[in-house]
Scaffold this motif. Structure first.
Motif, mmCIF file in Angstrom:
data_model
loop_
_atom_site.group_PDB
_atom_site.id
_atom_site.type_symbol
_atom_site.label_atom_id
_atom_site.label_comp_id
_atom_site.label_asym_id
_atom_site.label_seq_id
_atom_site.Cartn_x
_atom_site.Cartn_y
_atom_site.Cartn_z
ATOM 1 N N GLY A 369 18.177 -16.083 5.622
ATOM 2 C CA GLY A 369 19.291 -15.423 6.268
ATOM 3 C C GLY A 369 18.819 -14.713 7.517
ATOM 4 N N GLN A 393 20.449 -22.084 0.313
ATOM 5 C CA GLN A 393 21.197 -21.007 0.948
ATOM 6 C C GLN A 393 20.741 -20.890 2.404
ATOM 7 O OE1 GLN A 393 21.621 -17.286 -1.272
ATOM 8 N NE2 GLN A 393 20.879 -18.320 -3.103
ATOM 9 N N SER A 395 22.181 -18.829 5.612
ATOM 10 C CA SER A 395 23.169 -17.887 6.148
ATOM 11 C C SER A 395 22.715 -17.422 7.526
ATOM 12 C CB SER A 395 23.329 -16.691 5.197
ATOM 13 O OG SER A 395 24.256 -15.760 5.709
ATOM 14 N N MET A 397 24.234 -16.038 11.309
ATOM 15 C CA MET A 397 25.374 -15.609 12.104
ATOM 16 C C MET A 397 25.522 -16.502 13.342
ATOM 17 S SD MET A 397 26.586 -13.165 10.343
ATOM 18 C CE MET A 397 27.853 -12.664 11.500
ATOM 19 N N GLU A 398 26.740 -16.791 13.717
ATOM 20 C CA GLU A 398 26.998 -17.650 14.871
ATOM 21 C C GLU A 398 26.367 -17.084 16.138
ATOM 22 O OE1 GLU A 398 30.864 -20.117 16.262
ATOM 23 O OE2 GLU A 398 31.067 -17.934 16.382
ATOM 24 N N HIS A 413 27.058 -27.658 13.838
ATOM 25 C CA HIS A 413 27.389 -27.673 12.417
ATOM 26 C C HIS A 413 27.287 -29.087 11.834
ATOM 27 C CE1 HIS A 413 31.394 -29.581 11.975
ATOM 28 N NE2 HIS A 413 31.576 -29.195 13.219
ATOM 29 N N TRP A 424 28.131 -27.601 6.373
ATOM 30 C CA TRP A 424 27.612 -26.270 6.716
ATOM 31 C C TRP A 424 28.243 -25.780 8.011
ATOM 32 C CZ3 TRP A 424 25.105 -24.277 10.988
ATOM 33 C CH2 TRP A 424 24.580 -22.984 10.837
ATOM 34 N N PRO A 426 28.031 -22.035 10.616
ATOM 35 C CA PRO A 426 27.437 -20.691 10.780
ATOM 36 C C PRO A 426 28.426 -19.617 10.344
ATOM 37 C CG PRO A 426 28.067 -21.612 12.907
ATOM 38 C CD PRO A 426 28.245 -22.724 11.901
ATOM 39 N N ASP A 427 27.881 -18.474 9.935
ATOM 40 C CA ASP A 427 28.724 -17.351 9.527
ATOM 41 C C ASP A 427 29.385 -16.733 10.753
ATOM 42 O OD1 ASP A 427 27.898 -17.778 6.954
ATOM 43 O OD2 ASP A 427 26.283 -16.306 7.038
#
Length: 432
Positions: A369, A393, A395, A397-398, A413, A424, A426-427
């Motif tokens: 992450g 996992q 995670s 951020m964009e 993506h 998938w 990005p957050d």
């Protein structure tokens, strides 16, 4: 015409009258009605017990007044083996507190049945003192697990140390079968740990005691030396020592399953962090090859110097503050057992090389992450390509991803999804 009237009459007779429909409904309902032997007061004991186990203490007490049968269930020992005391001050907390009268009833009638006990207190000193008062009264119990949980600020630290230690000692002396203890952010000290060891060394399996400033490395070493069944341990880094790791690696000791280490600094430049020898880490992993070593870092960048200069068998790393590119480079070189990595912040320099090195060297990495960091889209795709489907996992951020000549934000993506083998994205940062 006569035949028509006869047909109409037959059709009317085929449909029942209103009175007949009511009778039929009553007969059908009577088939599902509770007989005198099936009313609520005569439900099987185990059924009522299971219902009570899903009720809050207040609702359970109210239900016990329904009938004598339910009151008997209310006092069943099985119902009181697991209990959580909630202690809050109405003026400062929105949480519902356990009523004092119920607490006294529990202590009077059910203390000997309590086995899995936790205390959840708010930030008020009065709540923590109330918890200590209850602990002092648990003299006829055989508690197996004990948890002291602060829902906000650690209020146990505001209690007189003598009061807290005296209350905790009552439980340590009388229980004799403690297997799990969570006493983070409390004024527990070395003498009370010796009492714990003297009375529960054969049963203790889990001990969580992060942020306990009155405990010394010698105090935690005493626990490791005597409690050979200890499988999980959580502590602050200042309690970690080569001697402790060697004690946990002795032939008498069972295989350690989980070691959590909190590395915390409140004042930059004022905390000295010692170095653990590589040989001590290696001894622990030889003895417990499946051990999870989890480290939480809350340091300032200039304080990372003693860490990861040599190979370290850490499996889970969490950085709560900014961490330098150099430190992440060391992790890629010296943390081959790494399974999970979370970086909350890094800076404005792309981490492409560091991530690719981590993908190359950390073959067990399955989760990552990234928060306030920067990675080029090409570097990120290369990292994902090297890790492949083992990344369960991911995670990111964009805002972390920097578009380049190879990939833009619309393409990233689909390319990452292709290498992961699943969809998938990005957050996204919430807009509220």
């Amino acid at each position: 015409m006569k035949r028509g009237r006869t047909g109409l009459k037959a059709m009317c007779q085929a449909f029942p009258s209103h009175e007949e429909r009511v009778k039929r409904q009553k007969r059908a309902a009577s088939g599902f009605a509770l007989t005198p032997l099936q009313d609520w007061g005569n439900l099987p004991h185990h059924v009522v017990l299971q219902i009570f186990q899903h009720l809050s203490l207040v609702d359970r007490a109210r239900a016990s007044s329904v009938c004598r049968c339910w009151n008997d269930v209310f006092h069943t020992p099985d119902l009181w083996r697991r209990f959580e005391f909630e202690l809050n001050q109405p003026a400062t907390s929105y949480l519902r507190s356990t009523h004092p009268d119920l607490i006294q009833q529990i202590i009077k009638k059910h203390a000997q049945h309590l086995q899995y006990v936790s205390f959840k207190v708010d930030s008020c000193t009065e709540s923590a003192e109330a918890a200590c008062d209850i602990l002092s009264q648990l003299v006829n119990c055989t508690i197996k697990t004990l948890g002291l949980i602060s829902t906000a600020r650690p209020s146990f630290m505001d209690v007189s140390q003598a009061h807290f230690v005296s209350a905790l000692t009552v439980v340590f002396v009388n229980s004799k079968s403690l297997s799990s203890i969570k006493i983070d952010d409390t004024p527990v000290d070395d003498p009370s740990l010796k009492v714990l060891v003297a009375n529960n060394s054969d049963t203790l399996k889990l001990l969580k005691m992060s942020s306990c400033p009155h405990v010394s490395p010698a105090g935690i070493l005493c626990v490791a030396d005597q409690c050979h069944g200890l499988r999980e341990l959580a502590l602050n880094y200042h309690l970690l020592s080569d001697e402790l790791l060697l004690a946990l690696s002795s032939e008498k000791h069972v295989h350690l399953e989980h070691l959590r280490i909190d590395v915390v600094s409140e004042n930059p430049g004022q905390t000295h962090f010692h170095t653990i020898k590589r040989s001590s880490w290696e001894a622990l992993v030889r003895h417990s090859p499946k051990v999870n070593i989890v480290m939480y870092f809350f340091l300032y960048e200039e304080e990372f110097e003693p860490f990861f200069c040599e190979e370290t068998p850490v499996t889970h790393l969490y950085f709560g503050r900014a961490v330098s590119k150099e430190m992440l480079g060391r992790i890629g070189l010296n943390c081959p057992r790494l399974v999970e990595l979370v970086v909350c912040a890094n800076g404005l320099e792309p981490l492409d090389e560091e991530l690719i090195r981590i993908a190359e060297r950390c073959k067990s990495l399955t989760a990552i992450g990234l928060g306030e960091c920067e990675v080029t889209c090409s570097g990120f795709v290369e990292f994902v390509k090297m890790c492949g489907g083992r990344l369960t996992q991911l995670s990111i951020m964009e805002e972390v991803l920097i578009p380049d000549s190879s990939y833009n934000m619309e393409q990233i993506h689909s390319e990452v999804s292709k290498h992961l083998g699943r969809m998938w994205f990005p957050d996204m940062m919430p807009t509220w």
